[in-house]
Design an enzyme around this catalytic site. Structure first.
Site, PDB file in Angstrom:
ATOM      1  CB  CYS A   2      16.501  -6.448 -36.743  1.00  0.00           C
ATOM      2  SG  CYS A   2      16.725  -8.204 -36.569  1.00  0.00           S
ATOM      3  NE  ARG A  27      12.447  -2.283 -38.936  1.00  0.00           N
ATOM      4  CZ  ARG A  27      12.805  -1.867 -40.144  1.00  0.00           C
ATOM      5  NH1 ARG A  27      12.355  -0.728 -40.598  1.00  0.00           N
ATOM      6  NH2 ARG A  27      13.621  -2.577 -40.908  1.00  0.00           N
ATOM      7  CD1 TRP A  76      10.708 -10.831 -35.944  1.00  0.00           C
ATOM      8  CD2 TRP A  76      12.063 -11.927 -37.346  1.00  0.00           C
ATOM      9  NE1 TRP A  76       9.957 -11.780 -36.597  1.00  0.00           N
ATOM     10  CE2 TRP A  76      10.766 -12.466 -37.458  1.00  0.00           C
ATOM     11  CE3 TRP A  76      13.078 -12.478 -38.132  1.00  0.00           C
ATOM     12  CZ2 TRP A  76      10.458 -13.517 -38.326  1.00  0.00           C
ATOM     13  CZ3 TRP A  76      12.771 -13.518 -39.000  1.00  0.00           C
ATOM     14  CH2 TRP A  76      11.477 -14.015 -39.083  1.00  0.00           C
ATOM     15  CG  ASN A 102      18.522  -4.333 -38.584  1.00  0.00           C
ATOM     16  OD1 ASN A 102      18.657  -4.697 -37.422  1.00  0.00           O
ATOM     17  ND2 ASN A 102      17.699  -3.371 -38.945  1.00  0.00           N
ATOM     18  N   GLY A 103      20.178  -7.903 -40.731  1.00  0.00           N
ATOM     19  CA  GLY A 103      20.630  -8.651 -41.908  1.00  0.00           C
ATOM     20  C   GLY A 103      21.221  -9.982 -41.503  1.00  0.00           C
ATOM     21  CD  GLU A 489      -4.653  -8.603 -47.723  1.00  0.00           C
ATOM     22  OE1 GLU A 489      -3.825  -9.434 -48.136  1.00  0.00           O
ATOM     23  OE2 GLU A 489      -4.375  -7.748 -46.872  1.00  0.00           O
ATOM     24  CE  LYS A 493      -3.956  -8.137 -43.392  1.00  0.00           C
ATOM     25  NZ  LYS A 493      -3.230  -7.841 -44.559  1.00  0.00           N
ATOM     26  CD  GLU A 496      -0.841 -10.580 -42.023  1.00  0.00           C
ATOM     27  OE1 GLU A 496       0.272 -10.319 -42.443  1.00  0.00           O
ATOM     28  OE2 GLU A 496      -1.826  -9.829 -42.228  1.00  0.00           O
ATOM     29  CG  HIS A 512     -11.859 -29.043 -57.485  1.00  0.00           C
ATOM     30  ND1 HIS A 512     -12.153 -30.135 -58.263  1.00  0.00           N
ATOM     31  CD2 HIS A 512     -12.408 -27.976 -58.108  1.00  0.00           C
ATOM     32  CE1 HIS A 512     -12.829 -29.733 -59.337  1.00  0.00           C
ATOM     33  NE2 HIS A 512     -13.001 -28.421 -59.260  1.00  0.00           N
ATOM     34  CE  LYS A 611       3.636  -2.309 -42.263  1.00  0.00           C
ATOM     35  NZ  LYS A 611       2.349  -2.878 -42.711  1.00  0.00           N
TER      36      LYS A 611
HETATM   37  C1  G6P Z   1       5.516  -8.848 -44.366  1.00  0.00           C
HETATM   38  C2  G6P Z   1       4.428  -7.942 -43.839  1.00  0.00           C
HETATM   39  C3  G6P Z   1       3.236  -7.971 -44.791  1.00  0.00           C
HETATM   40  C4  G6P Z   1       3.680  -7.574 -46.192  1.00  0.00           C
HETATM   41  C5  G6P Z   1       4.838  -8.441 -46.678  1.00  0.00           C
HETATM   42  C6  G6P Z   1       5.454  -7.871 -47.936  1.00  0.00           C
HETATM   43  O1  G6P Z   1       5.102 -10.169 -44.337  1.00  0.00           O
HETATM   44  O2  G6P Z   1       4.018  -8.374 -42.555  1.00  0.00           O
HETATM   45  O3  G6P Z   1       2.259  -7.061 -44.339  1.00  0.00           O
HETATM   46  O4  G6P Z   1       2.611  -7.705 -47.065  1.00  0.00           O
HETATM   47  O5  G6P Z   1       5.884  -8.485 -45.697  1.00  0.00           O
HETATM   48  O6  G6P Z   1       6.035  -6.639 -47.605  1.00  0.00           O
HETATM   49  P1  G6P Z   1       6.230  -5.431 -48.581  1.00  0.00           P
HETATM   50  O7  G6P Z   1       6.783  -4.343 -47.704  1.00  0.00           O
HETATM   51  O8  G6P Z   1       7.214  -5.884 -49.615  1.00  0.00           O
HETATM   52  O9  G6P Z   1       4.927  -5.094 -49.172  1.00  0.00           O
END
Ligand code: G6P
Length: 616
Positions: A2, A27, A76, A102-103, A489, A493, A496, A512, A611
């Site tokens: 949010c 975000r 969100w 937010n929260g 990673e 990517k 996501e 395995h 984000k």
């Molecule tokens: C969310 C974001 C990711 C990020 C993760 C951890 O899932 O979409 O891109 O890696 O949070 O966030 P941080 O800000 O703690 O690295």
């Protein structure tokens, strides 16, 4: 997650709120809304809509609200589905009190039950509506001002909040408060204030900001300035910080997407992470956050790394480097698991918390736990002034600049750069890393930005490769050693942003389980740059080949043997094997990006993702 934006001053607030909401779109959100009060008209004008900020604008149409105090929100969904009714702002006092939040209010059910018993009726499923009704209830019960009511009500609340409130009866007031959810106040010209959940909506108006602390309530008055008090009503003298962020950093600058721009920024962002810390001429690394607390590092019996998402992958890379260079045992933990499993934390532990945003709720809670139990907590954050950067005992910023694309790219390589510097410094100081190896690694690290630049020149070719995999439904990413986290990673990517199911595995683990998935349709991406166990990786590649999998291999420049085995080979400049992740991840970022674009996905704002994950 949010986003909050708010304004009070002499200007019309609606365009400021809308621009701010657009800045916060990155975000991740599923509905948006605004509330505006006008000194010349009684009441509050509210517009809110499921969908994007553009849907909100369409909904407003030609009924543009005007007024000098306003709040805006991107939601969100947590409590209740994304729809028009659950969208913020929420109101009480028959629409004369509006709030964004937010929260999560954890005791909202019991509060709601007692408020209902007192005659309050709710239209939404949200915890936010409960909080604004609680404020209304407290105000009428205590017969006090709205500011006092906010302070009193927040004492009854359990959970996290960043809130902003406007009141039709006090159209010159904007009230904001926070606990465990970020809130920044921008100080404009006289009696003009901007608020936001991060600095991106503020930077174009003022570089001067105040970071509100937990349980502080800020009251901004259009004629009488700003006062901040805590919930005990003690006045707080605010500290004004100057933002270093430039407006260009949060704009696309000619790229189609923020993600692509950020991938291309990596030569610079890696350089910025090195700059000022590494001196090649003197063969030296200086990191004030470590030097100032050297006794804690020197005597550390263990290093715990805590992070989430991509940052957790950076932590895995660091595990290899710290154990190799510094010979200190390392454990890498998901913050969300760590905090709830009664972990053993000792005063001779050093905890490294890695976070791009510096606001991830689980990581923040985990560092509080570690600090309470006496560990030394070191932060590796990107966002300057973020909660984690302020709550850790010391730390190093990654200096990657604002990262707007939800899928983290330049923050990841900047995190690895900083973590590599830490491993090198601690390894050297502890005497486990020979001068020769240390010096050689400095030279190699210094050459990385240019090598990333070389890699980016392969973008067109990677786009061609992407075309062949656009319609895949699954993908497997394999790597060994430091390239295993890169495989994780790469897979993250792809899933996501393109919604293709992808998994990362250590290459040898393939036998395995994942090997059962391999058929002629399955893309298998091997990160196979030269290292001590390269031959073992080649054997793993043979095993995939024998089962008909479609192979893409990332190899060190000049490698010939994999050309015969793989359908596509991507050459990566040679470097020390310890630094390979800084290079090997780049083609994987580009591959995911192009596949996602070809599939018509919203690359910068993938569905359901946020984000900055500021709730548990
Ligand atoms: C969310 C974001 C990711 C990020 C993760 C951890 O899932 O979409 O891109 O890696 O949070 O966030 P941080 O800000 O703690 O690295």
């Amino acid at each position: 997650m949010c986003g909050i934006v708010g304004y009070i001053g002499d200007k019309d607030s609606f365009p400021i709120l809308i621009k701010g909401l657009q800045r916060l779109e990155y975000r991740g959100y599923d509905s948006a809304g605004v509330a505006i009060s006008n000194v010349d008209e009684d009441g509050i004008q509210i517009f809110k809509k499921k969908g994007k900020v553009q849907d909100l604008l369409d909904h407003v149409g030609d009924k543009t609200p005007s007024g000098t105090a306003g709040i805006g929100h991107t939601r969100w969904a947590t409590h209740g589905p994304p729809n028009d009714v659950n969208a913020h702002p929420h109101t009480a006092r028959l629409g004369r009190l509006a709030m964004i939040h937010n929260g999560i209010i954890e005791n909202y059910e019991s509060l709601r039950t007692s408020l209902e018993a007192n005659g309050h009726a709710f239209v939404s499923d949200t915890d936010t509506e409960v909080l604004i009704h609680l404020i209304e209830e407290v105000q009428s019960r205590a017969d006090c001002s709205i500011v006092d009511a906010v302070q009193l009500a927040l004492k009854e609340v359990e959970g996290a909040y960043a809130i902003a409130i406007i009141d039709a009866s006090e159209p010159d007031l904007l009230i904001a408060a926070r606990k465990s959810s970020p809130l920044v106040i921008g100080v404009g010209k006289e009696n003009e204030y901007y608020i936001a959940s991060d600095a991106t909506p503020i930077i174009e108006y003022t570089p001067n900001v105040i970071y509100l602390d937990d349980e502080e309530v800020a009251v901004m008055h259009r004629h009488n300035g700003l006062t901040i008090r805590n919930l005990e009503n003690t006045e707080i003298t605010p500290e004004i910080h100057e933002l270093e962020m430039q407006i260009e950093a949060i704009e696309k600058g000619g790229f189609d997407h923020f993600m692509l721009k950020e991938i291309y920024e990596q030569p610079n962002s890696i350089l910025d992470s090195i700059r000022g810390r590494m001196n090649l001429q003197r063969s030296e690394i200086k990191m004030s956050g470590i030097d100032a607390h050297w006794d804690r590092w020197e005597n550390a019996q263990r290093i715990l790394i805590i992070a989430c998402g991509t940052s957790w992958h950076a932590g895995l890379v660091a595990e290899y480097l710290l154990e190799d260079f510094a010979r200190i045992p390392v454990e890498v933990e998901y913050a969300s698991e760590f905090r709830y499993r009664n972990p053993i934390i000792r005063p001779d532990d050093v905890v490294i918390a890695i976070s791009q945003s510096g606001e991830t709720a689980d990581t923040l809670a985990a560092i509080r736990l570690a600090k309470d139990q006496g560990a030394h907590v070191f932060g590796v954050c990107n966002v300057v002034g973020s909660s984690i950067s302020r709550e850790t005992d010391s730390g190093s910023y990654t200096h990657a600049g604002p990262e707007i694309g939800v899928a983290s790219t330049k923050a990841f390589t900047a995190q690895i750069t900083v973590l590599t510097l830490i491993a090198l410094l601690v390894g050297k100081k502890k005497g486990h890393l020979s001068t020769q190896r240390f010096n050689r690694l400095l030279v190699e690290l210094n050459a990385i930005p240019e090598k990333v630049q070389t890699l980016l020149k392969q973008d067109d070719r990677i786009r061609e490769i992407a075309k062949r995999f656009e319609h895949s439904t699954n993908a497997l990413y394999l790597g060994r050693g430091v390239n295993f986290p890169v495989a994780l990673e790469g897979a993250l990517k792809l899933k996501e942003i393109s919604y293709i199911h992808a998994e990362g595995y250590p290459s040898a683990e393939m036998k395995h389980g994942p090997i059962a998935l391999i058929d002629e349709e399955m893309p298998v991406i091997f990160v196979a740059t030269a290292d001590d166990i390269y031959d073992k990786t080649v054997s793993n590649i043979q095993e995939v080949k024998a089962r008909g999998g479609r192979l893409i291999a990332l190899v060190s420049a000049g490698n010939k043997d994999l050309k015969k085995l793989a359908e596509f080979v991507i050459e990566v400049p040679k470097t020390d094997q310890a630094l390979a992740p800084l290079l090997t991840v780049v083609p994987l970022q580009l591959l995911s990006y192009h596949i996602a674009v070809m599939r018509g996905c919203n690359v910068d704002q993938p569905r359901n993702l946020a984000k900055s994950v500021t709730v548990e």
